[in-house]
Design an enzyme around this catalytic site. Structure first.
Site, PDB file in Angstrom:
ATOM      1  N   THR A  54      -8.990   6.188  -1.890  1.00  0.00           N
ATOM      2  CA  THR A  54     -10.311   5.594  -2.069  1.00  0.00           C
ATOM      3  C   THR A  54     -11.405   6.635  -1.810  1.00  0.00           C
ATOM      4  O   THR A  54     -12.511   6.507  -2.336  1.00  0.00           O
ATOM      5  CB  THR A  54     -10.519   4.379  -1.130  1.00  0.00           C
ATOM      6  OG1 THR A  54     -10.058   4.739   0.180  1.00  0.00           O
ATOM      7  CG2 THR A  54      -9.753   3.171  -1.615  1.00  0.00           C
ATOM      8  N   LYS A  85     -15.223   7.593  -3.603  1.00  0.00           N
ATOM      9  CA  LYS A  85     -16.475   7.829  -2.871  1.00  0.00           C
ATOM     10  C   LYS A  85     -17.081   9.176  -3.260  1.00  0.00           C
ATOM     11  O   LYS A  85     -18.288   9.299  -3.471  1.00  0.00           O
ATOM     12  CB  LYS A  85     -16.214   7.803  -1.354  1.00  0.00           C
ATOM     13  CG  LYS A  85     -15.781   6.441  -0.844  1.00  0.00           C
ATOM     14  CD  LYS A  85     -15.146   6.488   0.559  1.00  0.00           C
ATOM     15  CE  LYS A  85     -14.422   5.176   0.851  1.00  0.00           C
ATOM     16  NZ  LYS A  85     -13.551   5.234   2.035  1.00  0.00           N
ATOM     17  N   LYS A 127      -0.013  14.372   1.078  1.00  0.00           N
ATOM     18  CA  LYS A 127      -1.403  14.597   0.658  1.00  0.00           C
ATOM     19  C   LYS A 127      -1.681  16.086   0.422  1.00  0.00           C
ATOM     20  O   LYS A 127      -2.669  16.460  -0.162  1.00  0.00           O
ATOM     21  CB  LYS A 127      -2.365  14.023   1.683  1.00  0.00           C
ATOM     22  CG  LYS A 127      -2.289  12.485   1.803  1.00  0.00           C
ATOM     23  CD  LYS A 127      -3.188  11.972   2.906  1.00  0.00           C
ATOM     24  CE  LYS A 127      -3.036  10.477   3.174  1.00  0.00           C
ATOM     25  NZ  LYS A 127      -3.712   9.632   2.171  1.00  0.00           N
ATOM     26  N   LYS A 145      -9.139  13.224   4.537  1.00  0.00           N
ATOM     27  CA  LYS A 145      -8.139  12.149   4.504  1.00  0.00           C
ATOM     28  C   LYS A 145      -7.178  12.389   5.653  1.00  0.00           C
ATOM     29  O   LYS A 145      -7.175  13.468   6.257  1.00  0.00           O
ATOM     30  CB  LYS A 145      -7.381  12.149   3.173  1.00  0.00           C
ATOM     31  CG  LYS A 145      -6.819  13.535   2.795  1.00  0.00           C
ATOM     32  CD  LYS A 145      -6.185  13.547   1.415  1.00  0.00           C
ATOM     33  CE  LYS A 145      -7.179  13.656   0.287  1.00  0.00           C
ATOM     34  NZ  LYS A 145      -7.423  12.384  -0.411  1.00  0.00           N
ATOM     35  N   ARG A 146      -6.362  11.363   5.982  1.00  0.00           N
ATOM     36  CA  ARG A 146      -5.366  11.575   7.017  1.00  0.00           C
ATOM     37  C   ARG A 146      -4.469  12.761   6.667  1.00  0.00           C
ATOM     38  O   ARG A 146      -4.236  13.046   5.495  1.00  0.00           O
ATOM     39  CB  ARG A 146      -4.525  10.312   7.218  1.00  0.00           C
ATOM     40  CG  ARG A 146      -5.255   9.239   7.989  1.00  0.00           C
ATOM     41  CD  ARG A 146      -5.714   9.709   9.369  1.00  0.00           C
ATOM     42  NE  ARG A 146      -4.589   9.921  10.250  1.00  0.00           N
ATOM     43  CZ  ARG A 146      -4.067   8.990  11.035  1.00  0.00           C
ATOM     44  NH1 ARG A 146      -4.600   7.772  11.077  1.00  0.00           N
ATOM     45  NH2 ARG A 146      -3.042   9.252  11.803  1.00  0.00           N
ATOM     46  N   HIS A 165       0.811  -1.226   0.000  1.00  0.00           N
ATOM     47  CA  HIS A 165       0.000   0.000   0.000  1.00  0.00           C
ATOM     48  C   HIS A 165       0.840   1.269   0.000  1.00  0.00           C
ATOM     49  O   HIS A 165       0.286   2.358   0.143  1.00  0.00           O
ATOM     50  CB  HIS A 165      -0.922   0.054   1.215  1.00  0.00           C
ATOM     51  CG  HIS A 165      -1.945  -1.031   1.260  1.00  0.00           C
ATOM     52  ND1 HIS A 165      -3.227  -0.863   0.788  1.00  0.00           N
ATOM     53  CD2 HIS A 165      -1.881  -2.294   1.718  1.00  0.00           C
ATOM     54  CE1 HIS A 165      -3.906  -1.972   0.967  1.00  0.00           C
ATOM     55  NE2 HIS A 165      -3.105  -2.866   1.532  1.00  0.00           N
TER      56      HIS A 165
END
Ligand code: 26Q
Length: 827
Positions: free
Chosen positions: A669, A673, A567, A561-562, A370
């Site tokens: 992911t 969504k 990110k 998100k985290r 991952h």
């Protein structure tokens, strides 16, 4: 083996429930399970009674499923994961059983609101983020597709910490999801397992000169299984998620203690109960912690014993069929210690010879990677493994020794390649590389999106790909549309049902049939009216959670998100500051009203991530209270982001922020969504964004920024963030703004760490390089929103074209390419 089923009369619980039955069951549980009544019960009691009524149905189907699987002696997949981020189960179970509406009506007649009581359920937050949620989506799909499967993990007493925001900063509080009991789980004392730790290994010589190893453990802990039924859509198959709780066994090896000298009995007598006490956040500062390794071994050892007990019931001591019946999927390297553990059982206990054991092992395990981030690849000090699992370290060395012989055949006398591929990283303090162990011990290895799998092959494990062509493959992630559309967005689901029928939850490609309505004015109006209604609901929630008023007519732009530098929440923040500046400079600056929303937890020891949360909150506070701009611009940080909050935010999103540095986000992911719920993506060519763009078409997504190749080229040729700082006046101004006390009155420099990470820190995630392109993409997005018809069409097409990203498709890929499983229908 032949087994016969006895046909039983259907029990009361098997009779399909109607409204009257449900009312009766809920009231019965209120009385008999909870010892209260309709007049005294509060929402919590109603929630529990309703769970019990639902669980009655679930358990009946669970029993049937288990019997059917046993009688058919099915091959099953065992999904080993240190994390399962299940969220709440009531809504999901009701939808999957087809009982949602009838239960809603039943409760209504009892004077109770289903939506209200669902809020009583604590999230099962036994995971950090994407990897844990993926595991939960996968077990939903496995049950839905009638595939025999067991999820194995840890029954953490405390899941991921609860986040509070105090004066803009994150505070961590313990998560106590089970304080008032969990009505969905069943304890199975009959399946308790024991697990050994510490101690020493004795070498013995058997009759035929065979060397026999005996591990004399220093202590033994008990694993208590808790089963959570996993209900497939339309409720036929009910699989289980089995989570292990640790408990003291009372065993303590005094021999080891008395032998003394090299063992310190105090440090080796791990407090058994602490093993499953708390979920580790994915935090660099937590890397290499002894308790984390013990957690990993604990759940793997319990699970393997459980699997072997079940296998032996059908096949006795005949190991020849083990890998025909059992496949184990390793969710990242967290359960990789299962590989030497199975070898230990086969060689030391079953007394198979090494080659036969290795054959079984390498036909049993498959591994999913991952991450490519070097700092996130698990490594354990050999000394630590030796202390906790002395026999496993020997086995790891033996695996490595034999593996390096193979390497020698392929690359004779090439020490560099051996050094690179070895399970052991040499240096002062040997380290065990769990990724290498996982690749070597598995028959299949996959990445989680096309680009990611390509990089796994090219950059992370190129030599392994040469050694075993075809072993490294791709399975693009997916999400369950039952939770992430049907249950969380009931209005849009009903609209879809009315247009294309109601079988899309198990056949998501069906959503393509919506394409023909994308340009239809009436459908667009309905679609956007529902989006607006969802935004009104979220606005109310935002007001309650933060006190901030937001206008449902503004664009809802969401990044959830985290929190991590890769990110790039801070790229989003720099752009927000630029918009603020433009509005201050020109009150008539032309932009659609916009609300930027964030949800993110930072790992407790990740300083810069926490600084970013603080910066977002300080900027938000300033902007939201600045009457010069707050009609057009608002910023909210929603505290304690988790699955149940995601379910409220996603249906209300207009824009989805997927802005990681290219090459860093394995898949993502949340991107799937949000798009499924009609949000348009602004994103980089990273992870699954690339495949989302392929599906929706370049005209229905806002792609910006450097590509993977361009990032690599920048790194090679020398990247200097100052070039961008001095090259873009607006960028320089917002970065300099961070050093003033404008957003932190009286505390100049409170946000300076952010600026420094992007300048003196070298900007490892290329925020400055991508700023301008990001800002331009936002201008295009703003323009697109101004054309309401065009925006609506794009939004509809996003929903219509997400079929590929159902987790059912991911599972189908695993079944065909990796697991070779067949469905087994339950009655
Ligand atoms: C490691 C050592 C010590 C403590 C914790 C950890 C740890 C825990 C969790 C390390 C990593 C994780 C989680 C990683 C994760 O969620 N990865 C995400 O997986 C998703 C599903 O494949 C992808 O979509 C995301 O791109 C990826 O970041």
């Amino acid at each position: 083996m032949t087994k016969k089923a006895t046909k039983l009369k259907p029990s009361a619980a098997e009779v399909k429930l109607d409204k009257t039955n449900i009312k009766e069951a809920i009231v019965r549980h209120l009385h008999c399970t909870l010892g209260t009544d309709e007049n005294k019960a509060n929402n919590h009691a109603w929630w529990k009674a309703t769970c019990s009524a639902v669980q009655e149905q679930v358990l009946e189907r669970l029993r049937k499923t288990q019997k059917t699987h046993y009688l058919n002696d099915t091959r099953a997949v065992h999904y080993f994961s240190a994390e399962f981020l299940m969220g709440r189960l009531m809504s999901n179970n009701l939808h999957n059983l087809g009982l949602f509406n009838v239960t809603d009506q039943a409760l209504n007649e009892l004077g109770v609101n289903l939506a209200d009581i669902m809020e009583e359920e604590p999230d099962m937050a036994l995971g950090n983020g994407g990897l844990g949620r993926l595991a939960s989506c996968f077990i939903d799909s496995l049950a839905t597709m009638d595939l025999p499967a067991v999820g194995y993990g840890i029954h953490y007493e405390h899941g991921l910490f609860r986040q509070e925001i105090k004066s803009g900063a994150q505070i961590e509080r313990p998560d106590s999801w089970r304080d008032y009991g969990n009505p969905w789980e069943i304890c199975r004392p009959e399946s308790i397992q024991e697990v050994s730790l510490y101690g020493y290994v004795e070498t013995k010589y058997g009759e035929n000169g065979r060397i026999q190893k005996e591990w004399h453990p220093g202590s033994i802990v008990k694993g208590i299984p808790w089963d959570i039924p996993v209900v497939g859509y339309e409720g036929k198959t009910v699989n289980v998620l089995r989570l292990w709780e640790s408990q003291a066994s009372g065993y303590f090896n005094w021999d080891v203690f008395n032998a003394g000298g090299y063992v310190d009995a105090q440090t080796e007598n791990v407090q058994a109960e602490t093993i499953s006490k708390v979920l580790y956040p994915n935090d660099e500062t937590e890397a290499g912690k002894e308790l984390r390794l013990i957690q990993q071994y604990f759940f793997c050892a319990c699970s393997l014993k459980d699997i072997i007990r079940r296998y032996k019931r059908a096949h006795g001591d005949d190991w020849s069929r083990f890998s025909d019946q059992v496949v184990i999927q390793l969710n990242d390297t967290h359960p990789a210690i299962a590989i030497p553990e199975l070898m230990r059982i086969l060689v030391d206990r079953a007394e198979l010879d090494w080659d036969a054991a290795w054959e079984i092992c390498t036909n049993t395990f498959a591994y999913t990677n991952h991450t490519l981030l070097p700092e996130a690849l698990e490594k354990w000090p050999a000394r630590m493994i030796e202390k906790i699992l002395p026999r496993h370290l020997e086995i790891i060395y033996e695996i490595n020794h034999r593996f390096l012989d193979e390497v020698e055949k392929l690359w004779p006398k090439d020490n560099a390649v051996k050094e690179k591929l070895s399970i052991i990283e040499e240096g002062n303090g040997k380290m065990v590389r769990m990724g290498n162990l996982s690749v070597i011990g598995s028959f299949a290895v996959n990445g989680v999106a096309e680009i990611h799998s390509k990089l796994v092959k090219q950059n992370l494990f190129p030599e392994f790909d040469k050694m075993w062509p075809g072993k490294l493959t791709n399975v693009t992630n997916g999400i369950t549309p039952r939770r992430w559309l049907k249950a969380c967005n009931p209005k849009l689901s009903a609209l879809i049902d009315s247009k294309i029928g109601d079988d899309w939850p198990t056949n998501l490609e069906k959503l393509r049939d919506l394409e023909k309505f994308a340009g239809n004015a009436k459908f667009q109006k309905d679609f956007m009216r529902i989006k607006h209604e969802n935004k009104v609901i979220l606005a109310k929630e935002v007001k309650e959670l933060t006190g901030v008023d937001i206008d449902p007519n503004a664009i809802y732009d969401i990044q959830i998100k985290r929190l991590h530098e890769y990110k790039r929440q801070h790229l989003n923040l720099l752009h927000i500051m630029a918009l603020y500046r433009r509005l201050l400079e020109n009150p008539n600056y032309d932009m659609e009203p916009r609300v930027f929303m964030f949800g993110a937890k930072a790992a407790p020891g990740y300083k810069l991530a926490k600084d970013i949360i603080y910066a977002i909150n300080q900027v938000a506070d300033k902007i939201n209270n600045d009457s010069r701009v707050n009609k057009k611009l608002k910023v909210v940080f929603l505290p304690n982001y988790r699955v149940s909050l995601a379910e409220k935010m996603i249906p209300a999103a207009d824009v989805s922020e997927q802005i990681s540095t290219a090459g860093k986000e394995a898949s993502g992911t949340g991107n799937m969504k949000l798009s499924l719920n009609g949000a348009l993506t602004i994103g980089t060519l990273d992870g699954a964004n690339i495949e989302i763009a392929e599906e929706v078409g370049d005209e229905n997504i806002f792609i910006f920024g450097l590509t993977v190749d361009e990032v690599e080229a920048l790194n090679k040729n020398g990247y200097n963030p100052y070039d961008y700082y001095y090259g873009n006046k607006e960028l320089k101004a917002v970065l300099d703004w961070l050093e003033t006390d404008y957003f932190t009155p009286g505390k100049p420099g409170a946000l300076a760490s952010l600026k420094h990470s992007m300048l003196d820190g070298g900007d490892p995630y290329k925020v400055l390089a991508d700023f301008e392109s990001y800002s331009e993409a936002h201008k295009k997005l703003d323009l697109a929103y101004k054309d309401g018809k065009r925006w609506a069409e794009m939004a509809v097409l996003n929903t219509a074209r997400m079929g590929k990203f159902t987790s059912d498709r991911s599972i189908k890929d695993y079944v065909e390419r990796v697991w070779k499983l067949s469905p087994c229908e339950v009655e």
